[in-house]
Design a protein around this motif. Structure first.
Motif, PDB file in Angstrom:
ATOM      1  N   GLY A  20      -1.257  31.050  11.235  1.00 23.84           N
ATOM      2  CA  GLY A  20      -0.748  32.406  11.315  1.00 23.84           C
ATOM      3  C   GLY A  20       0.483  32.502  10.442  1.00 23.84           C
ATOM      4  N   ILE A  21       0.982  33.699  10.247  1.00 21.68           N
ATOM      5  CA  ILE A  21       2.146  33.881   9.383  1.00 21.68           C
ATOM      6  C   ILE A  21       2.917  35.112   9.857  1.00 21.68           C
ATOM      7  N   THR A  22       4.228  35.057   9.728  1.00 21.11           N
ATOM      8  CA  THR A  22       5.092  36.191  10.058  1.00 21.11           C
ATOM      9  C   THR A  22       5.531  36.844   8.764  1.00 21.11           C
ATOM     10  N   LEU A  23       5.249  38.130   8.633  1.00 23.06           N
ATOM     11  CA  LEU A  23       5.494  38.788   7.346  1.00 23.06           C
ATOM     12  C   LEU A  23       6.806  39.566   7.321  1.00 23.06           C
ATOM     13  N   PHE A  24       7.798  39.119   8.070  1.00 20.11           N
ATOM     14  CA  PHE A  24       9.079  39.820   8.057  1.00 20.11           C
ATOM     15  C   PHE A  24      10.187  38.845   8.413  1.00 20.11           C
ATOM     16  N   ASN A  25      11.412  39.258   8.177  1.00 25.09           N
ATOM     17  CA  ASN A  25      12.584  38.444   8.481  1.00 25.09           C
ATOM     18  C   ASN A  25      13.179  38.864   9.824  1.00 25.09           C
ATOM     19  N   VAL A  26      13.644  37.890  10.579  1.00 26.54           N
ATOM     20  CA  VAL A  26      14.349  38.157  11.829  1.00 26.54           C
ATOM     21  C   VAL A  26      15.683  37.416  11.779  1.00 26.54           C
ATOM     22  N   LEU A  27      16.751  38.144  12.011  1.00 25.02           N
ATOM     23  CA  LEU A  27      18.078  37.534  12.044  1.00 25.02           C
ATOM     24  C   LEU A  27      18.461  37.188  13.477  1.00 25.02           C
ATOM     25  N   THR A  28      19.102  36.048  13.646  1.00 24.15           N
ATOM     26  CA  THR A  28      19.624  35.633  14.943  1.00 24.15           C
ATOM     27  C   THR A  28      21.060  36.125  15.080  1.00 24.15           C
ATOM     28  N   LEU A  29      21.299  36.942  16.081  1.00 22.04           N
ATOM     29  CA  LEU A  29      22.623  37.499  16.335  1.00 22.04           C
ATOM     30  C   LEU A  29      23.149  36.955  17.667  1.00 22.04           C
ATOM     31  N   PRO A  30      24.433  37.090  17.931  1.00 26.38           N
ATOM     32  CA  PRO A  30      24.989  36.547  19.179  1.00 26.38           C
ATOM     33  C   PRO A  30      24.350  37.157  20.424  1.00 26.38           C
ATOM     34  N   ASN A  31      24.438  36.422  21.532  1.00 23.14           N
ATOM     35  CA  ASN A  31      24.011  36.897  22.851  1.00 23.14           C
ATOM     36  C   ASN A  31      22.509  37.157  22.929  1.00 23.14           C
ATOM     37  N   ALA A  32      21.715  36.194  22.424  1.00 22.67           N
ATOM     38  CA  ALA A  32      20.251  36.263  22.529  1.00 22.67           C
ATOM     39  C   ALA A  32      19.703  37.557  21.946  1.00 22.67           C
ATOM     40  N   HIS A  33      20.241  37.947  20.803  1.00 18.65           N
ATOM     41  CA  HIS A  33      19.853  39.189  20.121  1.00 18.65           C
ATOM     42  C   HIS A  33      19.134  38.820  18.834  1.00 18.65           C
ATOM     43  N   TYR A  34      17.910  39.349  18.648  1.00 14.43           N
ATOM     44  CA  TYR A  34      17.099  39.052  17.467  1.00 14.43           C
ATOM     45  C   TYR A  34      16.729  40.362  16.789  1.00 14.43           C
ATOM     46  N   HIS A  35      17.030  40.439  15.492  1.00 14.43           N
ATOM     47  CA  HIS A  35      16.916  41.699  14.755  1.00 14.43           C
ATOM     48  C   HIS A  35      15.912  41.567  13.611  1.00 14.43           C
ATOM     49  N   LYS A  36      14.836  42.321  13.684  1.00 19.55           N
ATOM     50  CA  LYS A  36      13.853  42.385  12.597  1.00 19.55           C
ATOM     51  C   LYS A  36      14.422  43.271  11.495  1.00 19.55           C
ATOM     52  N   SER A  37      14.662  42.685  10.324  1.00 18.58           N
ATOM     53  CA  SER A  37      15.402  43.409   9.290  1.00 18.58           C
ATOM     54  C   SER A  37      14.546  43.857   8.107  1.00 18.58           C
ATOM     55  N   THR A  38      13.270  43.477   8.073  1.00 17.90           N
ATOM     56  CA  THR A  38      12.388  43.902   6.988  1.00 17.90           C
ATOM     57  C   THR A  38      11.033  44.295   7.562  1.00 17.90           C
ATOM     58  N   GLN A  39      10.247  44.979   6.738  1.00 16.51           N
ATOM     59  CA  GLN A  39       8.943  45.471   7.171  1.00 16.51           C
ATOM     60  C   GLN A  39       7.928  44.339   7.285  1.00 16.51           C
ATOM     61  N   GLY A  40       6.945  44.500   8.183  1.00 14.94           N
ATOM     62  CA  GLY A  40       5.864  43.536   8.260  1.00 14.94           C
ATOM     63  C   GLY A  40       5.350  43.328   9.668  1.00 14.94           C
ATOM     64  N   ASP A  41       4.268  42.543   9.771  1.00 18.99           N
ATOM     65  CA  ASP A  41       3.610  42.268  11.041  1.00 18.99           C
ATOM     66  C   ASP A  41       3.302  40.782  11.155  1.00 18.99           C
ATOM     67  N   PHE A  42       2.714  40.388  12.280  1.00 15.01           N
ATOM     68  CA  PHE A  42       2.210  39.032  12.465  1.00 15.01           C
ATOM     69  C   PHE A  42       0.744  38.996  12.026  1.00 15.01           C
ATOM     70  N   TYR A  43       0.374  38.026  11.193  1.00 14.37           N
ATOM     71  CA  TYR A  43      -1.010  37.847  10.758  1.00 14.37           C
ATOM     72  C   TYR A  43      -1.551  36.560  11.377  1.00 14.37           C
ATOM     73  N   LEU A  44      -2.742  36.650  11.993  1.00 19.13           N
ATOM     74  CA  LEU A  44      -3.368  35.500  12.629  1.00 19.13           C
ATOM     75  C   LEU A  44      -4.793  35.332  12.125  1.00 19.13           C
ATOM     76  N   ALA A  45      -5.209  34.078  11.939  1.00 17.70           N
ATOM     77  CA  ALA A  45      -6.615  33.821  11.664  1.00 17.70           C
ATOM     78  C   ALA A  45      -7.433  34.423  12.799  1.00 17.70           C
ATOM     79  N   SER A  46      -8.510  35.085  12.461  1.00 21.56           N
ATOM     80  CA  SER A  46      -9.251  35.875  13.433  1.00 21.56           C
ATOM     81  C   SER A  46      -9.926  35.007  14.502  1.00 21.56           C
ATOM     82  N   THR A  47      -9.638  35.309  15.771  1.00 21.37           N
ATOM     83  CA  THR A  47     -10.305  34.733  16.940  1.00 21.37           C
ATOM     84  C   THR A  47     -10.382  35.841  17.983  1.00 21.37           C
TER      85      THR A  47
END
Length: 341
Positions: A130-157
């Motif tokens: 599988g692959i993640t097509l976007f960036n996620v930044l790690t911020l303080p206090n268990a905060h995760y920020h998706k900063s670019t466009q995209g989705d999760f791609y998975l081999a089909s099952t």
């Protein structure tokens, strides 16, 4: 009751993308176990929630169940392995402990080489990419920020389809989808093309949007991409189109004067103005980077074909110096000079 209502999902590797995927699935009602280190659990406990945001306005809180440990292989239906490529070898024993031959395992690592190196040890498991097509930044206090466009791609099952349907039911709220695909290798090739900017962004040490408005760095990126596209062409490997333009057009667009680039590449610039690459974050946190599986993988692939990949080699060397705090301004100037401007 849908398949996703009864399946047990586990996330191994609660970094930026692992936390984001787990949080989205949990918010969509899928049971999720987090196979996380105590540091992550302590941070989530201290903050009182897992916070997910994105550049489109998403802002949700998720409350992971951190009281139960997932260690019975007969209870995990799908395991997402989200650790960095260089950490994969150390997770094999744990993967075997928490899965059974009936479990589905998705390896979500960027680039080429990391997953291939561990698959021989998991021949009795159902392993997919599988692959993640976007960036996620790690911020303080268990905060995760998706900063670019995209989705999760998975081999089909069937499981990928079930999870995709569950997120689609919440798409207006979550802004991110799971996309099952038949040719995941083409997507991996296309993501590697885009990921060749990860190292450059770490070297430039500026937000991606600012970096892309500098024609000097766009030309370096264009050369690095052209080297990978030549390799894929020689190997007759398909490169998936993951942007609004075909992959072979991207280097040409990058080389355009900035005033024209701005007009044509609006989608490239439609990102959070603070967005930076995951490799930039790794460098800032003094962590080992994934450059071996990105620019380094391009070098290795070129060598096998008797080709040269001088720009990717130069970029890899610069990142190695960044990892040891030995990168000099003269190195950066030499990299820029290696491309005809």
């Amino acid at each position: 009751m849908s398949e996703s209502d009864t399946m047990q999902v586990a996330i191994l590797g609660t970094g930026a993308t692992g936390s984001f995927l787990g949080g989205l699935l949990q918010r969509a009602g899928v049971p999720v176990a987090y196979l996380a280190r105590d540091r992550w659990k302590n941070e989530v406990t201290k903050s009182g929630r897992l916070r997910l945001t994105d550049y489109q306005g998403l802002d949700i809180d998720v409350h992971p169940n951190l009281t139960s440990e997932q260690n019975r292989s007969d209870r995990i239906d799908v395991l997402f392995v989200m650790v960095k490529g260089h950490q994969l070898a150390s997770t094999i024993e744990q993967i075997r402990e928490v899965t059974s031959p009936d479990s589905i395992i998705y390896f979500m690592q960027n680039g080429i080489g990391a997953v291939e190196s561990v698959l021989p040890e998991l021949q009795d498991r159902q392993c997919y990419r599988g692959i993640t097509l976007f960036n996620v930044l790690t911020l303080p206090n268990a905060h995760y920020h998706k900063s670019t466009q995209g989705d999760f791609y998975l081999a089909s099952t069937s499981i990928a389809e079930a999870l995709a349907n569950r997120l689609d039911d919440h798409s207006s709220q979550l802004n991110t989808s799971i996309k099952p695909v038949d040719d995941i290798q083409a997507v991996i090739n296309g993501k590697l093309l885009l990921n060749l900017n990860n190292a450059l962004n770490a070297i430039v040490d500026r937000p991606i949007k600012q970096e892309l408005l500098d024609v000097r760095w766009r030309k370096v990126l264009a050369e690095a991409m052209s080297e990978w596209l030549q390799i894929c062409s020689r190997n007759q490997q398909r490169v998936a189109q993951l942007t609004q333009v075909p992959p072979h057009w991207i280097p040409r667009i990058l080389r355009l004067p900035t005033i024209i680039f701005r007009m044509i590449a609006r989608s490239m610039l439609a990102i959070d103005p603070t967005a930076r690459s995951s490799m930039w974050e790794d460098v800032q946190q003094k962590r080992v980077t994934e450059v071996t599986f990105l620019n380094g993988a391009v070098m290795e692939a070129a060598d096998k074909l008797g080709l040269k990949a001088p720009i990717n080699q130069f970029v890899t060397e610069c990142i190695r110096k960044l990892e040891t705090d030995s990168l000099q301004q003269t190195d950066i100037e030499a990299l820029l000079s290696a491309v005809k401007h």
